[in-house]
Design a protein around this motif. Structure first.
Motif, PDB file in Angstrom:
ATOM      1  N   GLU A 172      54.835  21.222 -23.125  1.00  0.00           N
ATOM      2  CA  GLU A 172      55.109  19.955 -22.296  1.00  0.00           C
ATOM      3  C   GLU A 172      55.650  20.493 -20.666  1.00  0.00           C
ATOM      4  O   GLU A 172      55.338  19.669 -19.963  1.00  0.00           O
ATOM      5  N   THR A 173      56.575  21.437 -20.583  1.00  0.00           N
ATOM      6  CA  THR A 173      57.005  21.861 -19.425  1.00  0.00           C
ATOM      7  C   THR A 173      55.845  22.188 -18.205  1.00  0.00           C
ATOM      8  O   THR A 173      55.871  21.940 -17.241  1.00  0.00           O
ATOM      9  N   ALA A 174      55.007  23.010 -19.000  1.00  0.00           N
ATOM     10  CA  ALA A 174      54.017  23.701 -18.016  1.00  0.00           C
ATOM     11  C   ALA A 174      53.167  22.381 -17.684  1.00  0.00           C
ATOM     12  O   ALA A 174      52.551  22.298 -16.425  1.00  0.00           O
TER      13      ALA A 174
ATOM     14  N   ARG B 285      50.849  18.609 -13.713  1.00  0.00           N
ATOM     15  CA  ARG B 285      50.522  17.328 -13.174  1.00  0.00           C
ATOM     16  C   ARG B 285      50.994  17.153 -11.713  1.00  0.00           C
ATOM     17  O   ARG B 285      50.204  16.482 -10.942  1.00  0.00           O
ATOM     18  N   ARG B 286      51.999  17.672 -11.283  1.00  0.00           N
ATOM     19  CA  ARG B 286      52.467  17.366  -9.947  1.00  0.00           C
ATOM     20  C   ARG B 286      51.597  18.014  -8.983  1.00  0.00           C
ATOM     21  O   ARG B 286      51.573  17.553  -7.855  1.00  0.00           O
ATOM     22  N   TYR B 287      51.336  19.134  -9.094  1.00  0.00           N
ATOM     23  CA  TYR B 287      50.459  20.120  -8.387  1.00  0.00           C
ATOM     24  C   TYR B 287      49.259  20.322  -8.688  1.00  0.00           C
ATOM     25  O   TYR B 287      48.278  21.065  -7.925  1.00  0.00           O
ATOM     26  N   ASP B 288      48.407  19.781  -9.513  1.00  0.00           N
ATOM     27  CA  ASP B 288      47.134  19.787 -10.065  1.00  0.00           C
ATOM     28  C   ASP B 288      46.966  21.167 -10.201  1.00  0.00           C
ATOM     29  O   ASP B 288      45.798  21.798  -9.641  1.00  0.00           O
TER      30      ASP B 288
ATOM     31  N   PRO C 148      45.898  24.479 -13.014  1.00  0.00           N
ATOM     32  CA  PRO C 148      45.606  24.571 -14.238  1.00  0.00           C
ATOM     33  C   PRO C 148      46.627  25.273 -15.289  1.00  0.00           C
ATOM     34  O   PRO C 148      47.227  25.865 -14.617  1.00  0.00           O
ATOM     35  N   VAL C 149      46.725  24.953 -16.397  1.00  0.00           N
ATOM     36  CA  VAL C 149      47.508  25.682 -17.483  1.00  0.00           C
ATOM     37  C   VAL C 149      46.631  26.424 -18.471  1.00  0.00           C
ATOM     38  O   VAL C 149      45.743  25.746 -19.030  1.00  0.00           O
ATOM     39  N   PHE C 150      46.999  27.395 -18.980  1.00  0.00           N
ATOM     40  CA  PHE C 150      46.289  28.524 -19.829  1.00  0.00           C
ATOM     41  C   PHE C 150      47.375  28.705 -20.800  1.00  0.00           C
ATOM     42  O   PHE C 150      48.491  29.316 -20.611  1.00  0.00           O
TER      43      PHE C 150
ATOM     44  N   THR D 233      44.745  21.006 -21.271  1.00  0.00           N
ATOM     45  CA  THR D 233      44.831  19.938 -20.243  1.00  0.00           C
ATOM     46  C   THR D 233      45.991  18.666 -20.794  1.00  0.00           C
ATOM     47  O   THR D 233      46.230  18.737 -21.969  1.00  0.00           O
ATOM     48  N   TYR D 234      46.349  17.852 -20.086  1.00  0.00           N
ATOM     49  CA  TYR D 234      47.248  16.680 -20.086  1.00  0.00           C
ATOM     50  C   TYR D 234      46.498  15.357 -20.254  1.00  0.00           C
ATOM     51  O   TYR D 234      45.240  15.320 -19.652  1.00  0.00           O
ATOM     52  N   ALA D 235      46.719  14.564 -21.113  1.00  0.00           N
ATOM     53  CA  ALA D 235      46.012  13.468 -21.190  1.00  0.00           C
ATOM     54  C   ALA D 235      46.084  12.198 -20.100  1.00  0.00           C
ATOM     55  O   ALA D 235      47.226  12.384 -19.505  1.00  0.00           O
TER      56      ALA D 235
END
Length: 67
Positions: free
Chosen positions: A39-41, A46-49, A51-53, A65-67
């Protein structure tokens, strides 16, 4: 997570404690649960576009990815 945007964020298991960390340029940020770390990642991403792995405990990596 204050500071500048990262090129990408990595949610990584912390084997010594059983928790999870987000790897950052300033050092890892520790979380007790995977849900908290993800959730934190994703909120930061979202703020900076960014990617999260997610790195699981079996050394597999997948993009989340986020919804």
């Amino acid at each position: 997570m204050p500071g500048m945007a990262a090129a990408e964020l990595h949610v990584v298991p912390h084997t010594a404690t059983g928790g999870w960390t987000i790897a950052t340029a300033a050092g890892p940020i520790w979380f007790a649960t995977l849900d908290e770390a993800q959730e934190t990642a994703l909120n930061q991403a979202r703020r900076y576009d960014t990617p999260v792995f997610l790195h699981d405990r079996y050394h597999r990596v997948r993009r989340i990815t986020y919804a």
